[in-house]
Motif scaffolding. Structure first.
Motif, PDB file in Angstrom:
ATOM      1  N   LYS A 168       0.849  -1.192   0.000  1.00 53.35           N
ATOM      2  CA  LYS A 168       0.000   0.000   0.000  1.00 53.35           C
ATOM      3  C   LYS A 168       0.876   1.231   0.000  1.00 53.35           C
ATOM      4  CE  LYS A 168      -4.083   2.010   2.222  1.00 53.35           C
ATOM      5  NZ  LYS A 168      -5.136   1.819   3.245  1.00 53.35           N
ATOM      6  N   ARG A 169       0.458   2.232  -0.763  1.00 55.66           N
ATOM      7  CA  ARG A 169       1.215   3.480  -0.884  1.00 55.66           C
ATOM      8  C   ARG A 169       0.243   4.626  -0.625  1.00 55.66           C
ATOM      9  NH1 ARG A 169       5.811   5.213  -4.093  1.00 55.66           N
ATOM     10  NH2 ARG A 169       5.619   7.416  -4.593  1.00 55.66           N
ATOM     11  N   VAL A 170       0.541   5.420   0.402  1.00 56.79           N
ATOM     12  CA  VAL A 170      -0.351   6.529   0.770  1.00 56.79           C
ATOM     13  C   VAL A 170       0.405   7.850   0.622  1.00 56.79           C
ATOM     14  CG1 VAL A 170      -1.950   7.440   2.476  1.00 56.79           C
ATOM     15  CG2 VAL A 170      -1.411   4.992   2.479  1.00 56.79           C
ATOM     16  N   GLU A 171      -0.128   8.734  -0.216  1.00 62.59           N
ATOM     17  CA  GLU A 171       0.445  10.068  -0.414  1.00 62.59           C
ATOM     18  C   GLU A 171      -0.181  11.017   0.602  1.00 62.59           C
ATOM     19  OE1 GLU A 171       2.766   9.998  -2.572  1.00 62.59           O
ATOM     20  OE2 GLU A 171       2.232   8.243  -3.772  1.00 62.59           O
ATOM     21  N   TYR A 172       0.655  11.809   1.260  1.00 59.98           N
ATOM     22  CA  TYR A 172       0.170  12.699   2.314  1.00 59.98           C
ATOM     23  C   TYR A 172       0.586  14.147   2.074  1.00 59.98           C
ATOM     24  CZ  TYR A 172      -1.151   8.910   5.544  1.00 59.98           C
ATOM     25  OH  TYR A 172      -1.744   7.830   6.147  1.00 59.98           O
TER      26      TYR A 172
END
Length: 299
Positions: free
Chosen positions: A86-90
Motif C-alpha cells: 500500500k502506498r499513501v500520499e500525504y
C-alpha cells in the motif's frame, strides 16, 4: 498455487495531516475507525482514474466533514495491507472553516490533540513518523504554482498570429481538470502569459475562485526570454502571496531551476513540464519546504 496478491499493483491512497492552531500550539486531527478499531490520520483509497490531489481532498471531507486546503507534501507511507503493498500520499492541510464533526461509517470519533498526545494516540508507527516529519519543517507554507499551458494543436498548422492559437479539445479538458487540482491548494493570484492558450488554461480555475487573470509580459513567449521570466518569478517570492503562473515550455525549466537555486535546493533532474502539467513549490520561512509535480488525469 499462484498468490494473486503478489501480482496485483499497490493499493493507492491519499490523505493529510490535518492541523489547526490551538491555545498552546498546533493541534492535529486523529480519526478513530470503528472497522479497524484504530486511530490514524484521515486517508482513503483513490477511486478508479482519480487524481491523488482530488482523492486527498475528497477523503478528508468524507471522513471529517471539513474542507481542507492542502499545504506542503509530506513523506509517502509505504507498508503492506494484507497481501498487497500500500502506498499513501500525504500532505499537510488546514481546514478552511471549522465545523462540528458528525460520526459516520468510516470515522466515529475525531479528536484534535497537541503533538505529544496525538503521537501517543496513533496506532501505527508510520503515522507517528508522518507527524514528526511535519514538526521538523515549517507549519505554514504558501504555494507557488508553475503551469505549462494545455494542448493547443500543432504550431505549424496554425496560420494566424501565434498569440491567438487556442487550446484544442484535449487542452480544454486539461484546463477543466486543472481548475480542481489547483484549487486543492486554495485560492491564489493568477498570472499568465498574454497568449490565448495560456489564458484559456487558467481561466476555469480563475472563475472557480472568482479571481482576475493578470497577463504578464515576462511570462509571454516572444516578448521576453527565460531569464526575464525567472527574474519576475523570483520577484514574487518577496510578498508571500499564493500564486499561479501559467507560461510556455520554453520558460518552465529556467523558472524551476532558478527558484531552486535561489532557495538553495537541488534542481530536479528534469525541471521541464509536458503540456497541462504543473509544479507546486511550497515556500515556508524563506525556504523551499517541498516541490511536487502533477499531471492531469485527462492526459
Amino acid at each position: 498455487m499462484t498468490d494473486a496478491g503478489a501480482h496485483a499493483g499497490p493499493i493507492r491512497a491519499a490523505g493529510a495531516l490535518l492541523w489547526r492552531d490551538g491555545p498552546d500550539g498546533p493541534e492535529f486531527a486523529v480519526a478513530h475507525r470503528p472497522r479497524y478499531d484504530d486511530w490514524s490520520f484521515p486517508k482513503g483509497k483513490l477511486d478508479r482514474g482519480e487524481h491523488m490531489l482530488r482523492a486527498a481532498v475528497r477523503e478528508i471531507e468524507e471522513e471529517t466533514g471539513l474542507v481542507p486546503r492542502l499545504g506542503r507534501r509530506l513523506p509517502t507511507a509505504k507498508y503492506r495491507h494484507g497481501d498487497r503493498p500500500k502506498r499513501v500520499e500525504y500532505w499537510a492541510a488546514r481546514p478552511v472553516a471549522e465545523a462540528a464533526f458528525t460520526p459516520n461509517d468510516e470515522v466515529d470519533e475525531l479528536a484534535w490533540l497537541p503533538a505529544a498526545e496525538a503521537e501517543a494516540r496513533l496506532s501505527y508507527p508510520h503515522d507517528a513518523d508522518l507527524l514528526r516529519a511535519f514538526l521538523d519543517g515549517p507549519s505554514r507554507t504558501w504555494p507557488l504554482m508553475i503551469v505549462r499551458h494545455g494542448s493547443a494543436g500543432e504550431k505549424h498548422a496554425w496560420r494566424e498570429p501565434d498569440e491567438l492559437r487556442p487550446l484544442d479539445g484535449r487542452g480544454r479538458a486539461e484546463a477543466a481538470e486543472l481548475a480542481a487540482l489547483l484549487h486543492a491548494f486554495g485560492p491564489a493570484r493568477v498570472l499568465s502569459s498574454a497568449t490565448s492558450r495560456c489564458l484559456e488554461t487558467v481561466l476555469p480555475y480563475a472563475r472557480r475562485i472568482r479571481a482576475d487573470v493578470v497577463t504578464d509580459a515576462a511570462f509571454t513567449v516572444g516578448e521576453t526570454g527565460p531569464d526575464r521570466a525567472r527574474e519576475r518569478l523570483l520577484d514574487l517570492l518577496g510578498d508571500g502571496v499564493p500564486t499561479v503562473v501559467c507560461t510556455h515550455g520554453e520558460n518552465v525549466s529556467e523558472l524551476v531551476a532558478g527558484l531552486c537555486r535561489e532557495l538553495g535546493e537541488k534542481v530536479p533532474d528534469d525541471p521541464s513540464l509536458h503540456k497541462g502539467e504543473f509544479w507546486v513549490a511550497h515556500i515556508g520561512e524563506g525556504a523551499l519546504a517541498a516541490l511536487e509535480r502533477h499531471t492531469p488525469k485527462s492526459r
